[in-house]
Motif scaffolding. Structure first.
Motif, PDB file in Angstrom:
ATOM      1  N   UNK A 238     -49.197  -4.826  26.835  1.00  0.00           N
ATOM      2  CA  UNK A 238     -48.852  -4.734  28.421  1.00  0.00           C
ATOM      3  C   UNK A 238     -49.457  -3.827  29.010  1.00  0.00           C
ATOM      4  N   UNK A 239     -50.463  -4.110  29.952  1.00  0.00           N
ATOM      5  CA  UNK A 239     -51.300  -3.162  30.479  1.00  0.00           C
ATOM      6  C   UNK A 239     -51.184  -3.240  32.127  1.00  0.00           C
ATOM      7  N   UNK A 240     -51.253  -2.044  32.812  1.00  0.00           N
ATOM      8  CA  UNK A 240     -51.033  -1.917  34.169  1.00  0.00           C
ATOM      9  C   UNK A 240     -52.423  -1.586  34.955  1.00  0.00           C
ATOM     10  N   UNK A 241     -52.691  -2.062  35.765  1.00  0.00           N
ATOM     11  CA  UNK A 241     -54.139  -1.780  36.594  1.00  0.00           C
ATOM     12  C   UNK A 241     -53.654  -1.415  38.046  1.00  0.00           C
ATOM     13  N   UNK A 242     -54.283  -0.326  38.218  1.00  0.00           N
ATOM     14  CA  UNK A 242     -54.296   0.344  39.682  1.00  0.00           C
ATOM     15  C   UNK A 242     -55.741   0.779  40.246  1.00  0.00           C
ATOM     16  N   UNK A 243     -55.623   1.277  41.396  1.00  0.00           N
ATOM     17  CA  UNK A 243     -56.949   1.723  41.883  1.00  0.00           C
ATOM     18  C   UNK A 243     -57.370   3.064  41.444  1.00  0.00           C
ATOM     19  N   UNK A 244     -58.582   3.083  41.033  1.00  0.00           N
ATOM     20  CA  UNK A 244     -59.254   4.463  40.559  1.00  0.00           C
ATOM     21  C   UNK A 244     -59.114   5.403  41.325  1.00  0.00           C
ATOM     22  N   UNK A 245     -58.946   6.670  40.955  1.00  0.00           N
ATOM     23  CA  UNK A 245     -58.982   7.917  41.813  1.00  0.00           C
ATOM     24  C   UNK A 245     -60.601   8.072  42.066  1.00  0.00           C
ATOM     25  N   UNK A 246     -60.783   9.090  43.305  1.00  0.00           N
ATOM     26  CA  UNK A 246     -61.990   9.510  43.748  1.00  0.00           C
ATOM     27  C   UNK A 246     -62.489  10.507  42.220  1.00  0.00           C
TER      28      UNK A 246
ATOM     29  N   UNK B 202     -51.510  -3.261  49.851  1.00  0.00           N
ATOM     30  CA  UNK B 202     -51.322  -2.301  48.985  1.00  0.00           C
ATOM     31  C   UNK B 202     -52.996  -1.726  48.536  1.00  0.00           C
ATOM     32  N   UNK B 203     -53.978  -2.601  48.787  1.00  0.00           N
ATOM     33  CA  UNK B 203     -55.038  -1.930  48.800  1.00  0.00           C
ATOM     34  C   UNK B 203     -55.247  -0.912  49.846  1.00  0.00           C
ATOM     35  N   UNK B 204     -54.775  -1.074  50.988  1.00  0.00           N
ATOM     36  CA  UNK B 204     -55.195  -0.213  52.201  1.00  0.00           C
ATOM     37  C   UNK B 204     -54.360   1.017  52.118  1.00  0.00           C
ATOM     38  N   UNK B 205     -53.001   0.935  51.314  1.00  0.00           N
ATOM     39  CA  UNK B 205     -52.329   2.144  51.302  1.00  0.00           C
ATOM     40  C   UNK B 205     -52.441   2.811  49.841  1.00  0.00           C
TER      41      UNK B 205
END
Length: 482
Positions: free
Chosen positions: A316-324, A300-303
Motif C-alpha cells: 500500500x502506497x500513499x502519494x502526495x505533493x512534493x514539498x519545496x 486538493x492540488x490548490x490547497x
C-alpha cells in the motif's frame, strides 16, 4: 435531448444544482476558502443569466457560418481540383469568417510566474479526475536521470546492457557513464571529467571537484548555485543552466553511491516545469458525480493536501505533493526551489453542456454550459492559492492559469475574457488575476489569431496549437470542397 429531472437538486434561483455538487461546494469548498454561500450562488446565477444567451448566440454563429461555407463549396465546385481562392477569400470576408486585422499592439499581462514567463521546459497534460495521475504530473518537476536512462532505450540493450527483471550492474554502469557525460557537456569542469571525480566540497563560496590528489572547478563558476548539507562534505550540489537546475546527489551508503568514486547516487533534473490539469480532452466527466471528482482533486492540488492511496507491488502506497526544495547558496544564504510543476487547469470549451446544473431562463430547464460552470467553480477552488494561503504554493505571483480550448475566433475569446472579469468581481479578485491560455486549434481561430489575442491582451499567457484538432477542423470546414 431529454433533460434530467429536478429530483435530488437544490434550487437557487434559476439554478437546479445536483445535490452531490451542491454538497461539495457548500461543505468542502466555501468554508475552506471563506466565501459566503448566498453571495456566491446569487453571483453565480447572475453570471449564468448574462452569459448563457451569449454562449448560445456564438454557437449559432458557428452553425450559420458552417452552413454558408458548405453551400459555397457546393455552388462553386473545384475546377481541375483547384478552388478559386480569391473568390473564396472574398466570400469568407463577406460572411465575417475572415475579420479585418487591426493595428499592432503589445500584450501587457502582469504577475506571471517564471515557469511561464522566463523558463523554457517540458509541459505535461494529465486528467485531473485521476488523483494518482494528477499527483504524478504535479511531482514531475524533478526526476531521476538515472531512472530515466535505465528504463528507456537511450541506453542500448547490447553488450550485456539489457534491462532484466532485476538490477543489471552492466546497464547501471552505462547509465552512470552517460550521466557523467551529460554533466561534462552542460556543466563543464575547468579540467578533467566528472568521471574522474572522487569528491566535492564548497570553499569560499566556490565548488571544488576533487580528483584524487588534485581538484578542479567549474569552467563557468556561475553555474554553481547551491548545495545541501555541510560545505566540507555536501550531500547535494545544485547546478543551473539555461534557467533549469540539476542536483548531483551524494550518498556513500546508497547501493549506487557506494560504488561510485565520488559517491554520486543520482543526478536529479528539473524536468516538467508546468503541467496542465485537464477537465477536457483527456477525461470524461459527464455528470455531477464525475465533475465533483474533477473539482475535488483540483481543490486538493490548490490547497496542497491532495493525496491518493493505492496498491502497487503488493504494498500500500500513499502519494502526495512534493514539498519545496531548500539549498544553501554559495554566499551562505537560503534558496527555495518549487518541488512541484506550476499547474494550469484546462476548462471545458464553449460547446459542451452538463447536467450537473440545470438552468431555466424561461423556456424550461436545460443543461448548463460546462465552460461557464468550470469558469465559475475552478477559480473558487483556487482562492487559497491565489491569496497565498495554500500549504504548498502553486502560483507565487497570486495568479491562476486557465487554458481555454476550441474557441472560434475573437468573439469567443472576448466572451471568455468577459466571463473571467465577472468571476473576478464575484470572488473579489483583482482584474486579470485569472490568466488565459488560448488554444489555437480551430481554423477560424488560426486565421484571426491576432485579433483573438487582442481580446485578452491583458491576461493571455500563451498560444498553444492543438494540431490534431486544428487538422480535424480544417477537414470538417472544407468537407464539401472536395
Amino acid at each position: 435531448m431529454s433533460q434530467p429531472s429536478n429530483a435530488n437538486r437544490i434550487q437557487k434561483g434559476i439554478l437546479a444544482i445536483d445535490q452531490q455538487l451542491y454538497n461539495f461546494i457548500e461543505n468542502e469548498v466555501l468554508p475552506k476558502v471563506g466565501v459566503d454561500s448566498d453571495s456566491y450562488w446569487s453571483g453565480f446565477e447572475k453570471v449564468i443569466k448574462e452569459f448563457t444567451p451569449r454562449n448560445k448566440a456564438l454557437l449559432e454563429t458557428r452553425d450559420k457560418i458552417q452552413e454558408q461555407i458548405d453551400q459555397w463549396h457546393l455552388d462553386n465546385p473545384t475546377k481541375n481540383g483547384e478552388i478559386d481562392y480569391p473568390a473564396y477569400k472574398a466570400f469568407l470576408q463577406e460572411i465575417g469568417y475572415l475579420l479585418p486585422e487591426g493595428d499592432d499592439f503589445t500584450v501587457s499581462t502582469e504577475n506571471v510566474d517564471d515557469e511561464i514567463a522566463h523558463i523554457a521546459g517540458p509541459q505535461l497534460v494529465v486528467p485531473v479526475r485521476n488523483a494518482r495521475y494528477a499527483l504524478n504530473a504535479t511531482n514531475a518537476r524533478w526526476g531521476s536521470l538515472y531512472d530515466a536512462l535505465y528504463g528507456t532505450d537511450v541506453i542500448s540493450d547490447e553488450n550485456g546492457q539489457e534491462a532484466t527483471g532485476g538490477y543489471n550492474p552492466t546497464r547501471g554502469a552505462a547509465v552512470v557513464a552517460y550521466a557523467k557525460e551529460f554533466l561534462d557537456e552542460h556543466f563543464a569542469l575547468a579540467s578533467g571529467s566528472y568521471s574522474d571525480a572522487t569528491g566535492f566540497k564548497v570553499a569560499d563560496g566556490k565548488l571544488e571537484v576533487i580528483q584524487g590528489d588534485s581538484s578542479t572547478a567549474l569552467k563557468d563558476a556561475e553555474k554553481f548555485v547551491g548545495f545541501v548539507g555541510e560545505a566540507a562534505s555536501p550531500t547535494g550540489i545544485l547546478l543551473k543552466n539555461n534557467n533549469l537546475h540539476a542536483e548531483i546527489q551524494i550518498d556513500g551508503s546508497h547501493p549506487v553511491g557506494k560504488d561510485d568514486p565520488a559517491h554520486i547516487k543520482d543526478v536529479l533534473l528539473e524536468s516538467a516545469i508546468t503541467a496542465i490539469q485537464d477537465c477536457e480532452d483527456s477525461i470524461a466527466a459527464v455528470d455531477a458525480e464525475e465533475k465533483v471528482e474533477v473539482y475535488r482533486n483540483w481543490l486538493g492540488l490548490m490547497n496542497g493536501d491532495l493525496q491518493e492511496t493505492f496498491e502497487k507491488g503488493g504494498k500500500t502506497r500513499t502519494r502526495k505533493q512534493n514539498p519545496d526544495r531548500e539549498y544553501t547558496t554559495p554566499d551562505g544564504g537560503t534558496l527555495i526551489l518549487p518541488g512541484r510543476s506550476l499547474l494550469l487547469i484546462r476548462n471545458v470549451g464553449h460547446l459542451m453542456q452538463n447536467p450537473a446544473i440545470l438552468v431555466d431562463l424561461g423556456n424550461g430547464p436545460e443543461q448548463i454550459f460546462e465552460g461557464l460552470m468550470d469558469g465559475l467553480i475552478t477559480p473558487l477552488l483556487s482562492l487559497n492559492d491565489i491569496k497565498g494561503k495554500s500549504a504548498l504554493s502553486n502560483s507565487r505571483q497570486g495568479s491562476m492559469y486557465i487554458v481555454k480550448p476550441k474557441m472560434h475566433g475573437p468573439q469567443e475569446v472576448e466572451m471568455a475574457n468577459d466571463l473571467f472579469n465577472s468571476v473576478e468581481d464575484l470572488l473579489g479578485l483583482a482584474r486579470n488575476t485569472l490568466k488565459i491560455g488560448i488554444m489555437d486549434e480551430e481554423r477560424r481561430m488560426t486565421v484571426n489569431l491576432k485579433e483573438a489575442i487582442r481580446q485578452a491582451k491583458e491576461r493571455v499567457i500563451f498560444i498553444n496549437t492543438g494540431f490534431l484538432d486544428r487538422t480535424g477542423d480544417e477537414m470538417h470546414t472544407s468537407m464539401n470542397a472536395g
